[in-house]
Motif scaffolding. Structure first.
Motif, short mmCIF file in Angstrom:
data_model
loop_
_atom_site.label_atom_id
_atom_site.label_comp_id
_atom_site.label_asym_id
_atom_site.label_seq_id
_atom_site.Cartn_x
_atom_site.Cartn_y
_atom_site.Cartn_z
N PRO A 186 -46.17 0.94 -27.04
CA PRO A 186 -45.68 -0.36 -27.49
C PRO A 186 -46.65 -1.48 -27.12
CG PRO A 186 -44.45 0.36 -25.57
CD PRO A 186 -45.36 1.49 -25.95
N GLU A 187 -46.77 -2.44 -28.02
CA GLU A 187 -47.54 -3.66 -27.78
C GLU A 187 -46.66 -4.82 -28.18
OE1 GLU A 187 -51.30 -3.57 -29.77
OE2 GLU A 187 -51.66 -1.48 -29.22
N SER A 188 -46.48 -5.80 -27.28
CA SER A 188 -45.61 -6.93 -27.59
C SER A 188 -46.14 -8.22 -26.96
CB SER A 188 -44.19 -6.65 -27.07
OG SER A 188 -44.21 -6.53 -25.66
N THR B 217 -40.47 -0.39 -23.33
CA THR B 217 -40.66 -1.60 -22.56
C THR B 217 -41.47 -2.60 -23.39
OG1 THR B 217 -40.73 -0.29 -20.54
CG2 THR B 217 -41.58 -2.54 -20.40
N ILE B 218 -40.96 -3.82 -23.44
CA ILE B 218 -41.70 -4.90 -24.09
C ILE B 218 -41.82 -6.05 -23.08
CG2 ILE B 218 -40.92 -4.27 -26.41
CD1 ILE B 218 -38.95 -6.64 -26.26
N SER C 281 -47.52 -10.94 -22.61
CA SER C 281 -47.82 -9.74 -23.39
C SER C 281 -47.65 -8.49 -22.53
CB SER C 281 -49.23 -9.81 -23.96
OG SER C 281 -50.17 -9.87 -22.93
N HIS C 282 -47.43 -7.39 -23.23
CA HIS C 282 -47.28 -6.08 -22.58
C HIS C 282 -47.79 -5.02 -23.54
CE1 HIS C 282 -45.55 -2.76 -20.30
NE2 HIS C 282 -45.17 -2.27 -21.47
N GLU C 283 -48.53 -4.06 -23.02
CA GLU C 283 -48.93 -2.89 -23.81
C GLU C 283 -49.22 -1.73 -22.88
OE1 GLU C 283 -53.02 -2.24 -25.42
OE2 GLU C 283 -53.13 -4.41 -25.15
N THR D 95 -36.69 -4.80 -22.76
CA THR D 95 -36.80 -3.53 -23.46
C THR D 95 -36.31 -3.70 -24.90
OG1 THR D 95 -34.58 -2.83 -22.77
CG2 THR D 95 -36.42 -2.13 -21.37
#
Length: 94
Positions: A21-23, A70-71, A29-31, A75
């Motif tokens: 996931p990439e957000s 997970t973002i 940001s999270h990836e 989530t």
């Protein structure tokens, strides 16, 4: 014996997934890779063996999974379905 032959194959199965996931939420940001839920699949295909060690193959496969990932800042959960079509020339080892 090397004579041309036509075979129909059908498969069902399940296996692990590794979502990435990439957000970006509110500037955060999270990836990254995660261990995901299992995916189920069903497939059907044809194999036409035109020589002893060579064949032409075609296959359709449907895959379904529900993932909780997970973002940034939490989530997310969603169901995913994908359709795959594959065709090519195969070299038969056996």
């Amino acid at each position: 014996d090397g004579a041309p032959s036509l075979q129909l194959a059908a498969r069902i199965g399940a296996g692990p997934t590794v979502p990435h996931p990439e957000s970006r939420v509110a500037g955060e940001s999270h990836e990254g890779y995660e261990v995901g839920a299992a995916a189920l699949h069903a497939a059907a295909g044809l194999e036409y063996r035109f020589r002893r060690r060579f064949a032409v193959i075609a296959e359709y496969k449907f895959t379904r999974t529900t993932q909780r990932i997970t973002i940034a800042r939490g989530t997310a959960e969603s169901a995913f379905a994908s359709h795959h079509a594959v065709a090519g020339i195969a070299w038969v080892v056996k």
